[in-house]
Scaffold this active site. Structure first.
Site, short mmCIF file in Angstrom:
data_model
loop_
_atom_site.label_atom_id
_atom_site.label_comp_id
_atom_site.label_asym_id
_atom_site.label_seq_id
_atom_site.Cartn_x
_atom_site.Cartn_y
_atom_site.Cartn_z
N ILE A 88 -0.99 -5.35 7.98
CA ILE A 88 -1.00 -3.83 7.83
C ILE A 88 -1.64 -3.18 9.03
N LYS A 94 -12.95 -9.98 11.56
CA LYS A 94 -13.44 -11.20 11.65
C LYS A 94 -12.78 -12.16 12.20
N THR A 153 -16.15 -10.45 0.71
CA THR A 153 -15.47 -9.51 1.79
C THR A 153 -15.16 -7.95 1.06
N THR A 185 -4.86 -0.85 -3.19
CA THR A 185 -3.65 -1.42 -3.71
C THR A 185 -3.36 -1.03 -5.06
N ASP A 186 -1.89 -0.97 -5.44
CA ASP A 186 -1.66 -0.48 -6.82
C ASP A 186 -2.18 -1.61 -7.64
N GLU A 187 -2.50 -2.87 -7.47
CA GLU A 187 -2.60 -3.90 -8.43
C GLU A 187 -3.79 -3.62 -9.07
N TYR A 192 -8.60 -10.89 -6.82
CA TYR A 192 -8.30 -10.11 -5.88
C TYR A 192 -8.17 -8.61 -6.35
N SER A 238 -11.67 -7.26 -7.31
CA SER A 238 -12.46 -7.02 -6.01
C SER A 238 -12.16 -5.96 -5.49
N LYS A 239 -10.81 -5.51 -5.32
CA LYS A 239 -10.44 -3.93 -4.76
C LYS A 239 -10.68 -2.91 -5.58
N TYR A 259 8.11 -18.28 -8.41
CA TYR A 259 7.17 -18.49 -9.65
C TYR A 259 7.71 -17.77 -10.94
N GLY A 267 -1.90 -15.52 -14.99
CA GLY A 267 -2.19 -14.05 -15.15
C GLY A 267 -1.36 -13.26 -14.35
P1 NAD Z 1 -4.15 -9.34 5.86
O1 NAD Z 1 -4.75 -10.52 5.11
O2 NAD Z 1 -2.95 -9.42 6.42
O3 NAD Z 1 -5.38 -8.82 6.91
C1 NAD Z 1 -6.47 -8.74 6.55
C2 NAD Z 1 -7.49 -8.49 7.94
O4 NAD Z 1 -8.75 -8.44 7.82
C3 NAD Z 1 -7.13 -9.82 8.72
O5 NAD Z 1 -7.17 -9.55 10.14
C4 NAD Z 1 -8.76 -10.36 8.55
O6 NAD Z 1 -9.25 -11.25 10.02
C5 NAD Z 1 -9.59 -9.21 8.19
N1 NAD Z 1 -10.92 -9.80 7.44
C6 NAD Z 1 -11.05 -10.62 6.45
N2 NAD Z 1 -12.32 -10.38 6.23
C7 NAD Z 1 -13.00 -9.66 6.97
C8 NAD Z 1 -14.28 -9.32 7.01
N3 NAD Z 1 -15.17 -9.82 6.26
N4 NAD Z 1 -14.62 -8.67 8.17
C9 NAD Z 1 -13.76 -8.16 8.98
N5 NAD Z 1 -12.49 -8.51 9.11
C10 NAD Z 1 -12.12 -9.04 7.98
O7 NAD Z 1 -4.01 -7.92 4.84
P2 NAD Z 1 -2.97 -7.02 4.68
O8 NAD Z 1 -1.85 -7.36 4.03
O9 NAD Z 1 -2.68 -6.33 6.12
O10 NAD Z 1 -3.67 -5.89 3.93
C11 NAD Z 1 -4.70 -4.88 4.69
C12 NAD Z 1 -5.39 -3.94 3.46
O11 NAD Z 1 -4.33 -3.19 2.86
C13 NAD Z 1 -6.13 -4.71 2.59
O12 NAD Z 1 -7.28 -4.02 2.13
C14 NAD Z 1 -5.00 -5.09 1.18
O13 NAD Z 1 -5.97 -4.77 0.19
C15 NAD Z 1 -4.59 -3.45 1.43
N6 NAD Z 1 -3.24 -3.53 0.74
C16 NAD Z 1 -2.15 -4.58 1.17
C17 NAD Z 1 -0.95 -4.34 0.62
C18 NAD Z 1 0.32 -5.59 1.03
O14 NAD Z 1 1.40 -5.47 0.50
N7 NAD Z 1 -0.21 -6.32 2.06
C19 NAD Z 1 -0.38 -3.29 -0.23
C20 NAD Z 1 -1.36 -2.26 -0.55
C21 NAD Z 1 -2.78 -2.49 -0.04
O1 DAU Z 2 0.91 -4.78 -4.69
C1 DAU Z 2 0.43 -4.81 -3.60
C2 DAU Z 2 -0.18 -6.15 -3.18
O2 DAU Z 2 1.12 -6.89 -2.95
C3 DAU Z 2 -1.38 -6.21 -2.29
O3 DAU Z 2 -2.39 -5.46 -2.75
C4 DAU Z 2 -1.47 -7.65 -2.01
O4 DAU Z 2 -2.48 -7.82 -0.66
C5 DAU Z 2 -0.07 -8.14 -1.39
O5 DAU Z 2 -0.43 -9.70 -1.12
C6 DAU Z 2 0.88 -7.98 -2.52
O6 DAU Z 2 0.28 -8.80 -3.72
P1 DAU Z 2 1.52 -9.85 -4.46
O7 DAU Z 2 0.98 -10.90 -5.04
O8 DAU Z 2 2.69 -8.87 -5.02
O9 DAU Z 2 2.50 -10.30 -3.10
P2 DAU Z 2 3.00 -11.85 -2.99
O10 DAU Z 2 3.88 -11.56 -1.83
O11 DAU Z 2 1.93 -12.86 -2.93
O12 DAU Z 2 4.04 -12.04 -4.22
C7 DAU Z 2 5.05 -11.15 -4.55
C8 DAU Z 2 5.67 -11.60 -5.61
O13 DAU Z 2 6.24 -12.86 -5.35
C9 DAU Z 2 4.67 -11.69 -6.75
O14 DAU Z 2 5.36 -11.52 -8.26
C10 DAU Z 2 4.52 -13.33 -6.79
C11 DAU Z 2 5.97 -13.72 -6.19
N1 DAU Z 2 6.01 -14.97 -5.47
C12 DAU Z 2 5.06 -15.15 -4.41
C13 DAU Z 2 4.91 -16.40 -3.67
C14 DAU Z 2 4.08 -16.48 -2.82
C15 DAU Z 2 6.91 -16.14 -5.75
O15 DAU Z 2 7.61 -15.95 -6.62
N2 DAU Z 2 6.78 -17.23 -5.08
C16 DAU Z 2 5.74 -17.33 -3.89
O16 DAU Z 2 5.69 -18.49 -3.32
#
Ligand code: NAD
Ligand code: DAU
Length: 359
Positions: free
Chosen positions: A11, A32, A98, A132-134, A158, A161-162, A215, A291
């Site tokens: 993101i 990082k 982190t 996050t909504d989680e 996760y 921690s958020k 899953y 979980g």
């Molecule tokens: P991501 O895992 O793709 O990227 C995380 C980035 O943070 C990476 O570039 C990593 O190198 C950097 N990072 C990790 N630890 C670090 C540290 N100690 N110091 C500096 N940089 C560090 O994550 P994402 O999916 O892009 O999510 C970004 C943010 O948005 C997160 O805070 C996540 O909780 C939040 N978020 C994600 C989603 C989603 O669907 N992916 C949804 C809602 C909120």
């Molecule tokens: O809701 C926001 C969150 O969405 C963010 O805060 C997280 O950073 C982001 O990773 C995401 O979390 P989820 O656990 O929902 O995303 P993930 O893509 O890992 O999984 C989406 C759904 O799919 C979840 O119900 C688990 C399921 N899944 C995931 C994987 C990797 C499977 O069924 N099979 C898989 O192999």
């Protein structure tokens, strides 16, 4: 200028690219470069003097303090985190380090910097925490979607921690009056999404002829939002959000995982058909995530009412663009699937029982 943490991840890199496409305000990108952070996500900005990349850890308060003193940003947008739920089940320690300690270190550096500002610079400074909504836990099938006042009930290391980081941000507003904003967003999808997460994993495995792991029963529900819409919501909250407030961000697009996977298979069947049969034949049920939250849904009325933000992309248009991006960027997928990533796949999937989908 603004300082972005985690701007080499999924993101964050979308946010930085969009930001610089829309205006000329420079960005210091502090990351990082963990397995999830990738400089090739920022390749299009390589020659761009408005983008200053600094490798560093948010746990290093002194490093951040030096950067703040040198560049004097008007805002911090905090994306950096460990973000993958399954990894948090296997290795929770890095998530505490982190997401909790790192956010604390960043807040401390930001507080010292902000306290030293005066006048307009102090009044207009912002710290935007991306969450996050989680943190709200899980919903039953008929429960109303999460609002900003839904009690916190995180269920994974996760999300816990958020949640802890959200509480710290809240406390810095109430105790020190720091000008903070928090966004809690639903599941994002789009370009540069690391292929450990459901949507890019399915696209990548499908094309490689591998199993598409579902899953449990695949009926867990997520609310999917196109990453560009998340980025526009963050820009809007940064611009006009009320200090100390929380804004839920979502796509009004609840879907069961199985439905998402079927959609991906159907798009791939059209855009990149197999010699015979459908990608759906690769669907395999695997042991559930411990979980596993059953349902997330976001009530995004507050951000719409107060700030006029709404998602621009529909799931149908966004997911098609996303699949096309992965088909056009096979080299990127290949590069991020490094040795470390392969070790993760072995750890996460090798021990799960499996069953093929009945066609
Ligand atoms: P991501 O895992 O793709 O990227 C995380 C980035 O943070 C990476 O570039 C990593 O190198 C950097 N990072 C990790 N630890 C670090 C540290 N100690 N110091 C500096 N940089 C560090 O994550 P994402 O999916 O892009 O999510 C970004 C943010 O948005 C997160 O805070 C996540 O909780 C939040 N978020 C994600 C989603 C989603 O669907 N992916 C949804 C809602 C909120
Ligand atoms: O809701 C926001 C969150 O969405 C963010 O805060 C997280 O950073 C982001 O990773 C995401 O979390 P989820 O656990 O929902 O995303 P993930 O893509 O890992 O999984 C989406 C759904 O799919 C979840 O119900 C688990 C399921 N899944 C995931 C994987 C990797 C499977 O069924 N099979 C898989 O192999």
């Amino acid at each position: 200028m603004i300082l972005v943490t985690g701007g080499a991840g999924f993101i964050g890199s979308n946010f930085v690219r969009d930001w610089l496409a829309l205006n000329d305000e420079p960005v210091i990108n502090f990351d990082k470069l963990t397995y999830a952070g990738n400089l090739s996500n920022l390749a299009s900005l390589e020659e761009d003097p408005r983008h200053i990349f600094v490798r560093g850890d948010i746990c290093d308060t002194a490093h951040i303090s030096r950067l703040l003193a040198e560049h004097r940003p008007r805002a911090i947008v905090h994306f950096a985190a460990e973000s993958h739920v399954d990894r948090s089940i296997h290795s929770p320690g890095e998530f505490i380090s982190t997401n909790v300690n790192g956010t604390f270190s960043l807040l401390e550096a930001a507080r010292a910097y902000w306290s030293g500002l005066t006048g307009e610079a102090k009044d207009s400074f912002r710290f935007l925490h991306v969450s996050t909504d989680e943190v709200y836990g899980t919903l039953g099938p008929n429960d109303p979607p999460f609002t900003e006042t839904t009690p916190y009930a995180p269920n994974s290391p996760y999300s816990a921690s958020k949640a802890a980081s959200d509480h710290l941000v809240r406390a810095y507003f109430h105790t020190y009056g720091m000008p903070v904003l928090t966004t809690n967003c639903s599941n994002n999808y789009g370009s540069f999404h690391f292929p450990e997460k459901l949507i890019p994993l399915i696209i990548s495995n499908a094309r490689a002829g591998k199993a598409l792991p579902i899953y449990g029963d695949g009926m867990q529900v997520r609310d999917w939002l196109y990453v560009g819409d998340h980025c526009s919501a963050i820009r809007r909250v940064l611009e006009a959000g009320r200090l100390g407030e929380v804004y839920n961000v979502g796509g009004w697009n609840e879907m069961a995982n199985l439905e998402v996977v079927h959609t991906l298979c159907d798009i791939l069947d059209m855009l990149d058909p197999k010699a015979s049969g459908s990608y759906r034949e690769q669907i395999t049920y695997v042991q559930d995530r411990p979980g596993h939250d059953r349902r997330y849904a976001i009530d995004a009325r507050k951000i719409e009412r107060e700030l006029g933000w709404k998602p621009a992309e529909t799931f149908a248009s966004g997911i098609r663009k996303t699949v096309q991006w992965y088909l056009d960027n096979q080299a990127w997928v290949h590069d991020v699937q490094s040795g470390d990533y392969l070790k993760w796949v072995e750890k996460n999937y090798a021990t799960r029982d499996t069953a093929q989908e009945q066609q």
